[in-house]
Design a protein around this motif. Structure first.
Motif, PDB file in Angstrom:
ATOM      1  N   ASN A 165       0.869  -1.178   0.000  1.00  0.00           N
ATOM      2  CA  ASN A 165       0.000   0.000   0.000  1.00  0.00           C
ATOM      3  C   ASN A 165       0.909   1.233   0.000  1.00  0.00           C
ATOM      4  OD1 ASN A 165      -1.691   2.101   0.471  1.00  0.00           O
ATOM      5  ND2 ASN A 165      -2.644   1.260   2.319  1.00  0.00           N
ATOM      6  N   MET A 166       1.223   1.716  -1.198  1.00  0.00           N
ATOM      7  CA  MET A 166       2.219   2.785  -1.287  1.00  0.00           C
ATOM      8  C   MET A 166       1.704   4.126  -0.758  1.00  0.00           C
ATOM      9  SD  MET A 166       4.988   1.392  -2.025  1.00  0.00           S
ATOM     10  CE  MET A 166       6.072   2.783  -2.338  1.00  0.00           C
ATOM     11  N   SER A 167       0.380   4.284  -0.661  1.00  0.00           N
ATOM     12  CA  SER A 167      -0.117   5.550  -0.111  1.00  0.00           C
ATOM     13  C   SER A 167       0.170   5.622   1.400  1.00  0.00           C
ATOM     14  CB  SER A 167      -1.608   5.718  -0.388  1.00  0.00           C
ATOM     15  OG  SER A 167      -2.322   4.748   0.333  1.00  0.00           O
ATOM     16  N   GLN A 168       0.415   4.465   2.009  1.00  0.00           N
ATOM     17  CA  GLN A 168       0.738   4.423   3.436  1.00  0.00           C
ATOM     18  C   GLN A 168       2.225   4.182   3.692  1.00  0.00           C
ATOM     19  OE1 GLN A 168      -1.248   4.507   6.531  1.00  0.00           O
ATOM     20  NE2 GLN A 168      -2.278   5.809   5.060  1.00  0.00           N
ATOM     21  N   ARG A 169       3.012   4.077   2.634  1.00  0.00           N
ATOM     22  CA  ARG A 169       4.396   3.622   2.832  1.00  0.00           C
ATOM     23  C   ARG A 169       5.268   4.628   3.584  1.00  0.00           C
ATOM     24  NH1 ARG A 169       7.011  -0.965   1.276  1.00  0.00           N
ATOM     25  NH2 ARG A 169       4.860  -1.651   1.563  1.00  0.00           N
ATOM     26  N   TYR A 170       5.149   5.909   3.247  1.00  0.00           N
ATOM     27  CA  TYR A 170       5.960   6.909   3.966  1.00  0.00           C
ATOM     28  C   TYR A 170       5.570   6.949   5.459  1.00  0.00           C
ATOM     29  CZ  TYR A 170       7.635  11.472   5.505  1.00  0.00           C
ATOM     30  OH  TYR A 170       8.206  12.491   6.231  1.00  0.00           O
ATOM     31  N   PRO A 171       4.250   7.055   5.791  1.00  0.00           N
ATOM     32  CA  PRO A 171       3.893   6.962   7.216  1.00  0.00           C
ATOM     33  C   PRO A 171       4.398   5.672   7.867  1.00  0.00           C
ATOM     34  CG  PRO A 171       2.004   7.728   5.951  1.00  0.00           C
ATOM     35  CD  PRO A 171       3.065   7.358   4.953  1.00  0.00           C
ATOM     36  N   THR A 172       4.328   4.572   7.118  1.00  0.00           N
ATOM     37  CA  THR A 172       4.802   3.291   7.666  1.00  0.00           C
ATOM     38  C   THR A 172       6.284   3.376   8.024  1.00  0.00           C
ATOM     39  OG1 THR A 172       3.155   2.045   6.443  1.00  0.00           O
ATOM     40  CG2 THR A 172       5.146   0.843   7.086  1.00  0.00           C
ATOM     41  N   SER A 173       7.064   3.982   7.131  1.00  0.00           N
ATOM     42  CA  SER A 173       8.510   4.077   7.389  1.00  0.00           C
ATOM     43  C   SER A 173       8.779   4.933   8.626  1.00  0.00           C
ATOM     44  CB  SER A 173       9.248   4.640   6.171  1.00  0.00           C
ATOM     45  OG  SER A 173       8.994   6.025   6.004  1.00  0.00           O
ATOM     46  N   LYS A 174       7.971   5.965   8.808  1.00  0.00           N
ATOM     47  CA  LYS A 174       8.172   6.852   9.963  1.00  0.00           C
ATOM     48  C   LYS A 174       7.716   6.162  11.256  1.00  0.00           C
ATOM     49  CE  LYS A 174      10.364   9.649   7.849  1.00  0.00           C
ATOM     50  NZ  LYS A 174      11.662  10.212   8.246  1.00  0.00           N
ATOM     51  N   LEU A 175       6.683   5.310  11.148  1.00  0.00           N
ATOM     52  CA  LEU A 175       6.273   4.511  12.312  1.00  0.00           C
ATOM     53  C   LEU A 175       7.370   3.502  12.663  1.00  0.00           C
ATOM     54  CD1 LEU A 175       4.338   3.411  14.455  1.00  0.00           C
ATOM     55  CD2 LEU A 175       3.189   2.099  12.654  1.00  0.00           C
ATOM     56  N   LEU A 176       7.946   2.862  11.656  1.00  0.00           N
ATOM     57  CA  LEU A 176       9.023   1.898  11.922  1.00  0.00           C
ATOM     58  C   LEU A 176      10.172   2.588  12.667  1.00  0.00           C
ATOM     59  CD1 LEU A 176       9.029  -0.051   8.522  1.00  0.00           C
ATOM     60  CD2 LEU A 176       8.290  -0.945  10.731  1.00  0.00           C
ATOM     61  N   GLU A 177      10.485   3.821  12.274  1.00  0.00           N
ATOM     62  CA  GLU A 177      11.552   4.562  12.974  1.00  0.00           C
ATOM     63  C   GLU A 177      11.199   4.734  14.456  1.00  0.00           C
ATOM     64  OE1 GLU A 177      13.211   7.438   9.333  1.00  0.00           O
ATOM     65  OE2 GLU A 177      11.844   8.264  10.819  1.00  0.00           O
ATOM     66  N   VAL A 178       9.950   5.129  14.708  1.00  0.00           N
ATOM     67  CA  VAL A 178       9.532   5.360  16.098  1.00  0.00           C
ATOM     68  C   VAL A 178       9.616   4.056  16.897  1.00  0.00           C
ATOM     69  CG1 VAL A 178       7.563   5.983  17.567  1.00  0.00           C
ATOM     70  CG2 VAL A 178       8.051   7.320  15.511  1.00  0.00           C
ATOM     71  N   LEU A 179       9.146   2.972  16.304  1.00  0.00           N
ATOM     72  CA  LEU A 179       9.162   1.681  17.005  1.00  0.00           C
ATOM     73  C   LEU A 179      10.596   1.254  17.322  1.00  0.00           C
ATOM     74  CD1 LEU A 179       6.435  -0.193  14.897  1.00  0.00           C
ATOM     75  CD2 LEU A 179       6.168   0.713  17.219  1.00  0.00           C
ATOM     76  N   VAL A 180      11.486   1.432  16.355  1.00  0.00           N
ATOM     77  CA  VAL A 180      12.877   0.992  16.565  1.00  0.00           C
ATOM     78  C   VAL A 180      13.559   1.864  17.618  1.00  0.00           C
ATOM     79  CG1 VAL A 180      15.137   0.697  15.471  1.00  0.00           C
ATOM     80  CG2 VAL A 180      13.079  -0.040  14.261  1.00  0.00           C
ATOM     81  N   VAL A 181      13.359   3.170  17.560  1.00  0.00           N
ATOM     82  CA  VAL A 181      13.990   4.047  18.563  1.00  0.00           C
ATOM     83  C   VAL A 181      13.523   3.654  19.963  1.00  0.00           C
ATOM     84  CG1 VAL A 181      14.075   6.405  19.483  1.00  0.00           C
ATOM     85  CG2 VAL A 181      14.435   6.004  17.034  1.00  0.00           C
ATOM     86  N   ARG A 182      12.233   3.417  20.111  1.00  0.00           N
ATOM     87  CA  ARG A 182      11.722   3.060  21.448  1.00  0.00           C
ATOM     88  C   ARG A 182      12.278   1.728  21.928  1.00  0.00           C
ATOM     89  NH1 ARG A 182       6.955   6.080  23.260  1.00  0.00           N
ATOM     90  NH2 ARG A 182       6.051   4.233  24.219  1.00  0.00           N
ATOM     91  N   GLU A 183      12.556   0.847  20.991  1.00  0.00           N
ATOM     92  CA  GLU A 183      13.081  -0.473  21.358  1.00  0.00           C
ATOM     93  C   GLU A 183      14.564  -0.408  21.724  1.00  0.00           C
ATOM     94  OE1 GLU A 183      11.179  -2.941  21.934  1.00  0.00           O
ATOM     95  OE2 GLU A 183      12.755  -4.423  22.275  1.00  0.00           O
ATOM     96  N   ILE A 184      15.336   0.391  20.979  1.00  0.00           N
ATOM     97  CA  ILE A 184      16.793   0.342  21.232  1.00  0.00           C
ATOM     98  C   ILE A 184      17.279   1.372  22.257  1.00  0.00           C
ATOM     99  CG2 ILE A 184      17.424  -0.757  19.044  1.00  0.00           C
ATOM    100  CD1 ILE A 184      18.314   1.853  17.925  1.00  0.00           C
TER     101      ILE A 184
END
Ligand SMILES: NC(=O)c1ccc[n+]([C@@H]2O[C@H](COP(=O)([O-])OP(=O)(O)OC[C@H]3O[C@@H](n4cnc5c(N)ncnc54)[C@H](OP(=O)(O)O)[C@@H]3O)[C@@H](O)[C@H]2O)c1
Length: 317
Positions: free
Chosen positions: A190-209
């Motif tokens: 779903n490319m219309s959601q891909r940029y938000p998805t990438s920014k969510l992945l960043e948030v999830l990874v920062v909170r984890e590490i």
């Protein structure tokens, strides 16, 4: 409502904290928010500002522009090649940067937003640039940031530029056995959601590490600059492009005002560690409810486990 209030009524404070003596790297600094953040940090007295750009000619033009407005010694600013589409380029950059005497700030700002599905290094390009390459560079630079902390008794900052749009998705791909594999599947993407998805992945990874870096001397934070004028939407087409253009026309901050939160992240204290900044302040309330939910916490762990596997293949440790 919070978004509209912030865009219409809040102006992040003009940066004044000195960067004297500091060495600062800004990725994607030839244009947009990265360039304006580099201009502030140069004005605020950094000893060395490295503009990490894939196009060094554009980087030199940005350097010339920053020198002409800040009147600093041109030797203060260096332009280094960094292409987040190339893992070799990232490794070369990290090797070169690790030989510097110190690094006080790694401001990871470079990103793309595109509606076109394309694989780069085996992964969808937005995921490659905004997530895999961003954290590859972060992990390769961590030893130098830790060393700087010990050697100079300072707290280097590792700053990830995320976005408000991380809250536009709860990552339906998290339900797949492997989320990265699912994101690389063109037939379901779903490319219309891909940029938000990438920014969510960043948030999830920062909170984890971030908790894993407690006691390392390094402050890891992330931030949302708000909706700002920049070149970011250049590759978003169709309805998505029109919506983006309309929103920017009606609501966007100037690039300079947007960059103030990047500078705030680069100067933030320990209370920003693992946290999300918004309007130049730590703002846990601006993190999406999905991220803070139990499902979000489990998803953070899953994403980090999968990302580690991807990174291990690129640079075995
Ligand atoms: N603008 C907004 O409203 C907004 C809102 C929230 C968050 N953000 C975030 O703010 C950050 C900066 O975005 P911006 O709005 O300033 O966008 P921009 O003007 O498009 O700048 C993006 C920068 O990233 C660089 N870049 C892209 N792909 C790269 C690659 N493969 N290797 C190295 N550099 C690469 C670009 O270089 P080239 O010029 O060579 O392409 C450019 O310097 C991004 O992380 C974005 O997600 C922006």
């Amino acid at each position: 409502m919070g978004f509209l209030y912030s865009q219409f009524f809040v102006t992040p404070a003009y940066p004044t904290r000195s960067f004297a003596g500091e060495t600062v790297i800004v990725t994607g600094a030839n244009v947009g928010l990265g360039k304006e953040a580099a201009r502030h940090i140069t004005r605020l007295g950094a000893s060395k500002v490295i503009l990490a750009c894939r196009n060094t000619t554009a980087g030199e033009e940005a350097k010339h522009d920053i020198v002409s407005t800040t009147k600093v010694n041109p030797a203060t600013i260096e332009v280094w090649q960094l292409d987040l589409n190339s893992y070799d380029s990232i490794k070369d950059f990290a090797n070169r940067a690790s030989a510097l005497p110190r690094i006080d700030v790694l401001l990871e700002n470079a990103a793309i937003a595109t509606s076109n599905f394309q694989l780069v290094n085996g992964h969808e390009s937005t995921v490659t640039v905004n997530v895999i390459s961003t954290f590859l560079l972060a992990l390769l630079m961590l030893p130098k940031l830790k060393e700087t902390s010990k050697q100079y008794n300072v707290q280097p900052r590792l700053v990830i530029v995320s976005s408000e749009v991380h809250s536009y998705t709860d990552l339906p791909e998290r339900k797949a056995p492997n989320t990265f594999d699912e994101l690389d599947n063109q037939s379901t993407a779903n490319m219309s959601q891909r940029y938000p998805t990438s920014k969510l992945l960043e948030v999830l990874v920062v909170r984890e590490i971030a908790p894993k870096l407690n006691g390392s001397g390094v402050i890891l934070n992330m931030l949302n600059p708000g909706l700002c004028h920049s070149s970011l939407s250049r590759n978003t087409a169709g309805l998505q492009g029109i919506v983006f253009w309309l929103m920017k026309t009606l609501l966007a901050r100037s690039t300079e005002v947007g960059s103030r939160t990047l500078v705030a992240g680069a100067a933030a204290d320990e209370d920003s560690h693992g946290e999300y900044m918004h309007d130049a302040m730590v703002a846990d309330e601006a993190v999406s409810s999905f991220v803070k939910s139990e499902d979000g916490k489990k998803t953070s762990q899953k994403i980090w486990t999968e990302l580690k596997e991807v990174l291990e293949k690129i640079e075995p440790v």
